[in-house]
Design a protein around this motif. Structure first.
Motif, PDB file in Angstrom:
ATOM      1  N   VAL A 115      41.004  -8.410  34.309  1.00  0.00           N
ATOM      2  CA  VAL A 115      41.720  -8.831  33.108  1.00  0.00           C
ATOM      3  C   VAL A 115      41.695 -10.350  32.936  1.00  0.00           C
ATOM      4  CG1 VAL A 115      44.021  -8.896  32.027  1.00  0.00           C
ATOM      5  CG2 VAL A 115      43.235  -6.816  33.181  1.00  0.00           C
ATOM      6  N   SER A 153      40.893  -8.412  21.867  1.00  0.00           N
ATOM      7  CA  SER A 153      40.601  -6.979  21.922  1.00  0.00           C
ATOM      8  C   SER A 153      40.096  -6.571  23.296  1.00  0.00           C
ATOM      9  CB  SER A 153      39.574  -6.610  20.847  1.00  0.00           C
ATOM     10  OG  SER A 153      38.270  -7.050  21.205  1.00  0.00           O
ATOM     11  N   VAL A 176      43.580  -4.434  29.955  1.00  0.00           N
ATOM     12  CA  VAL A 176      44.932  -4.135  30.435  1.00  0.00           C
ATOM     13  C   VAL A 176      45.154  -2.628  30.481  1.00  0.00           C
ATOM     14  CG1 VAL A 176      47.380  -4.303  29.835  1.00  0.00           C
ATOM     15  CG2 VAL A 176      45.921  -6.329  29.726  1.00  0.00           C
ATOM     16  N   ARG A 177      44.628  -1.906  29.479  1.00  0.00           N
ATOM     17  CA  ARG A 177      44.760  -0.444  29.445  1.00  0.00           C
ATOM     18  C   ARG A 177      43.795   0.244  30.398  1.00  0.00           C
ATOM     19  NH1 ARG A 177      44.236  -1.236  23.837  1.00  0.00           N
ATOM     20  NH2 ARG A 177      42.277  -0.053  23.944  1.00  0.00           N
ATOM     21  N   ASP A 178      42.855  -0.545  30.966  1.00  0.00           N
ATOM     22  CA  ASP A 178      41.836  -0.006  31.860  1.00  0.00           C
ATOM     23  C   ASP A 178      40.996   1.068  31.172  1.00  0.00           C
ATOM     24  OD1 ASP A 178      40.395   0.094  34.201  1.00  0.00           O
ATOM     25  OD2 ASP A 178      41.664   1.618  35.125  1.00  0.00           O
ATOM     26  N   HIS A 179      40.684   0.800  29.904  1.00  0.00           N
ATOM     27  CA  HIS A 179      39.863   1.735  29.130  1.00  0.00           C
ATOM     28  C   HIS A 179      38.920   0.912  28.249  1.00  0.00           C
ATOM     29  CE1 HIS A 179      38.673   5.392  27.087  1.00  0.00           C
ATOM     30  NE2 HIS A 179      38.941   4.816  25.915  1.00  0.00           N
ATOM     31  N   ALA A 183      43.128  -6.579  25.675  1.00  0.00           N
ATOM     32  CA  ALA A 183      43.972  -5.399  25.510  1.00  0.00           C
ATOM     33  C   ALA A 183      43.332  -4.174  26.152  1.00  0.00           C
ATOM     34  CB  ALA A 183      44.231  -5.152  24.019  1.00  0.00           C
ATOM     35  N   ALA A 184      42.023  -4.034  25.984  1.00  0.00           N
ATOM     36  CA  ALA A 184      41.332  -2.889  26.576  1.00  0.00           C
ATOM     37  C   ALA A 184      41.325  -2.979  28.099  1.00  0.00           C
ATOM     38  CB  ALA A 184      39.906  -2.808  26.039  1.00  0.00           C
ATOM     39  N   HIS A 206      32.911  -0.619  22.527  1.00  0.00           N
ATOM     40  CA  HIS A 206      33.899  -1.683  22.340  1.00  0.00           C
ATOM     41  C   HIS A 206      33.347  -3.016  22.827  1.00  0.00           C
ATOM     42  CE1 HIS A 206      38.248  -3.259  23.186  1.00  0.00           C
ATOM     43  NE2 HIS A 206      37.604  -3.987  22.293  1.00  0.00           N
TER      44      HIS A 206
END
Length: 415
Positions: free
Chosen positions: A176, A99, A105-108, A102-103, A113
Motif C-alpha cells: 500500500v 484509485s 487497501v482492500r487487497d483487491h 484504495a484497491a 484496474h
C-alpha cells in the motif's frame, strides 16, 4: 540623464528566480510520484502473477496513454490557460494514485484496474509535460535557457534516481505504501501552479494565417516538423531510442527478479541505473558547451550499445544497474541540445504543438517495445530481447556514421 533603454541589465541567477524554483520543486515532487508508480505497478504484477507479460501490459498501457495524449496536450497548451491545465494534469495523476491506493487497501487489485489507472496517470503526465517548454519561456530569460534546460534534465534524472529505491523500499514494507506516497507527490504540480506569479500564457491571439481553417491548426506542429530535415531525422531517432528504453527498463526489473533479487534490491538497482542519467544531467551544461550536438548524438548512440550488451553479463544485480547507467549517461546532453534548438527556433504560439509532436514520436513505440519485450522474456528469457535491443542500438549508431551526420551537424553544431 542616462536612458534606461541603452543597456540591458543581467538577469538574476536562477537560484534567485522565485517562479523557476517553485516550478522546479513542484515538478520534481510530481516526477517522484510517477517513478513510484512505475516501480510499484510492475512489482505488484510480478508479485501476484509472476508474469513479465502482464507487467509489460501495464507498462504498455501507460506508454500508450502518453502517446495518445501528447499531440492533444500540445494543442491545448497553445490555446488554453496553462495554469488551469496544470491543475487538470495534477488531478488526473492524483485520482489514478488514489484509485490504486484504495484497491491496495482492500487487497483487491485486478489487471484491468492497474491498466486503467496507469493510462489515466499517463494522460496527466502528458499534459504536465506539454507545459514545460512554453512555461520555461515565460519564467526564464533567454540567455539562461541552456542552464534552465540542463536543470530540468537534472530534476527528472534525480526523480528517477530517488523514486525507484523509495518505491522498492516502500513496497517491501507494504504494497500500500508506494501508492499512498505517490498520491501525496502528485499534489506538487497543484502547489506550483497555484504559487507561480508570472502569467503563463498562452499568447492572447493565435497568429495562424486567416486562410488556414481553425480546425487544422493543431497540425501546424506536424507541418513544421515535416518541413525541417533535421527535425525529421531526430523524430525517427527519438522514436526508436525511447521505445527501446521502455523495453530496457522493463528488462532491468525482469533480470533482477529472475536472479532472485528482493523488491528493495530491484529498486536499488534501478537507482544505480538512474544515477547514470543524474550524472549526465549534472554534466550536460558543460558537455553541451564543449561538444557539438552531432558529436554528442554519435557518442550517445555507441554508449547505448555498450551499456545494453554489458547488462547481459552474469554479474551481481547492482552491477547490472551500473551497465544501465552507462547506457543513459549522454542522453540528457542530447535532450538539452535538442530542446535548446527548439526554444531558440520555434515561435511561442507553436511551442506546445511542435514539442509535443516530437514527444508523440518519442513515445510512439514505447507501448510496442514494452509489450513485445515482456512477451519475448516470457517465451525465451530476458537475454533474447536484451540482445535484440543491443542490435537496434548498433544499427542506429552505424546508420548515423554512414549518413555522416551532415544534416545533424548543420543544425546542432553551433549549440
Amino acid at each position: 540623464m542616462t536612458s534606461g533603454l541603452t543597456h540591458r541589465t543581467a538577469p538574476e541567477p536562477l537560484r534567485r528566480n522565485r517562479d523557476y524554483q517553485v516550478w522546479w520543486s513542484g515538478a520534481a515532487v510530481s516526477n517522484i510520484g510517477s517513478c513510484l508508480l512505475a516501480t510499484a505497478v510492475p512489482l505488484l504484477v510480478l508479485e501476484t502473477s509472476g508474469s513479465a507479460g502482464r507487467a509489460g501490459l501495464a507498462a504498455g498501457a501507460a506508454a500508450m496513454a502518453k502517446l495518445l495524449g501528447s499531440s492533444p496536450a500540445g494543442a491545448l497548451v497553445d490555446r488554453y490557460p496553462r495554469r488551469a491545465l496544470l491543475l487538470v494534469a495534477s488531478a488526473l495523476q492524483f485520482l489514478a494514485a488514489v484509485s490504486l491506493l484504495a484497491a491496495a487497501v482492500r487487497d483487491h487489485i485486478g489487471l484491468a484496474h492497474l491498466v486503467t489507472a496507469a493510462a489515466v496517470e499517463g494522460l496527466g503526465y502528458s499534459l504536465h509535460t506539454a507545459t514545460e517548454l512554453p512555461l520555461l519561456r515565460r519564467i526564464v530569460p533567454e540567455e539562461q535557457h541552456r542552464s534552465a534546460l540542463s536543470r530540468e534534465q537534472s530534476r527528472k534524472a534525480t526523480a528517477q534516481l530517488a523514486g525507484p529505491p523509495l518505491g522498492g523500499l516502500l513496497f517491501s514494507w507494504s504494497p500500500v505504501a508506494p501508492f499512498a506516497a505517490a498520491t501525496l507527490c502528485f499534489l506538487g504540480v497543484t502547489g506550483a501552479a497555484l504559487a507561480l506569479r508570472a502569467p503563463l500564457g498562452p499568447p492572447v491571439r493565435d497568429p495562424a494565417p486567416r486562410d488556414v481553417p481553425r480546425r487544422t491548426t493543431p497540425l501546424a506542429g506536424l507541418r513544421h516538423v515535416r518541413d525541417s530535415p533535421f527535425l525529421r531525422y531526430m523524430l525517427v531517432w527519438f522514436a526508436l531510442v525511447n521505445g527501446a528504453f521502455a523495453g530496457l527498463g522493463l528488462l532491468l526489473v525482469v533480470l533482477c527478479h529472475d536472479r532472485g533479487a528482493a523488491a528493495a534490491t530491484v529498486g536499488l538497482t534501478q537507482a544505480i541505473g538512474s544515477a547514470g542519467a543524474v550524472a549526465g544531467a549534472w554534466a550536460c551544461e558543460r558537455l553541451t558547451a564543449r561538444m557539438a550536438g552531432a558529436r554528442l548524438l554519435g557518442a550517445a548512440s555507441w554508449m547505448l550499445v555498450a551499456g545494453t550488451v554489458a547488462m547481459a553479463v552474469p554479474l551481481d544485480v547492482p552491477l547490472v544497474g551500473l551497465a544501465y547507467a552507462g547506457a543513459l549517461f549522454l542522453t540528457p546532453a542530447v535532450n538539452v541540445s535538442f530542446m535548446e534548438y527548439m526554444v531558440r527556433t520555434v515561435p511561442e504560439h507553436l511551442t506546445g504543438r511542435i514539442s509535443m509532436t516530437m514527444m508523440t514520436a518519442a513515445r510512439s513505440l514505447n507501448w510496442l517495445f514494452a509489450m513485445t519485450v515482456g512477451a519475448m522474456a516470457d517465451r525465451w528469457g530476458p537475454l533474447v530481447p536484451l540482445f535484440a535491443l543491443a542490435g537496434l542500438f548498433l544499427t542506429l549508431a552505424c546508420a548515423g556514421h554512414a549518413r555522416g551526420s551532415v544534416r545533424v551537424s548543420a543544425d546542432l553544431g553551433g549549440l
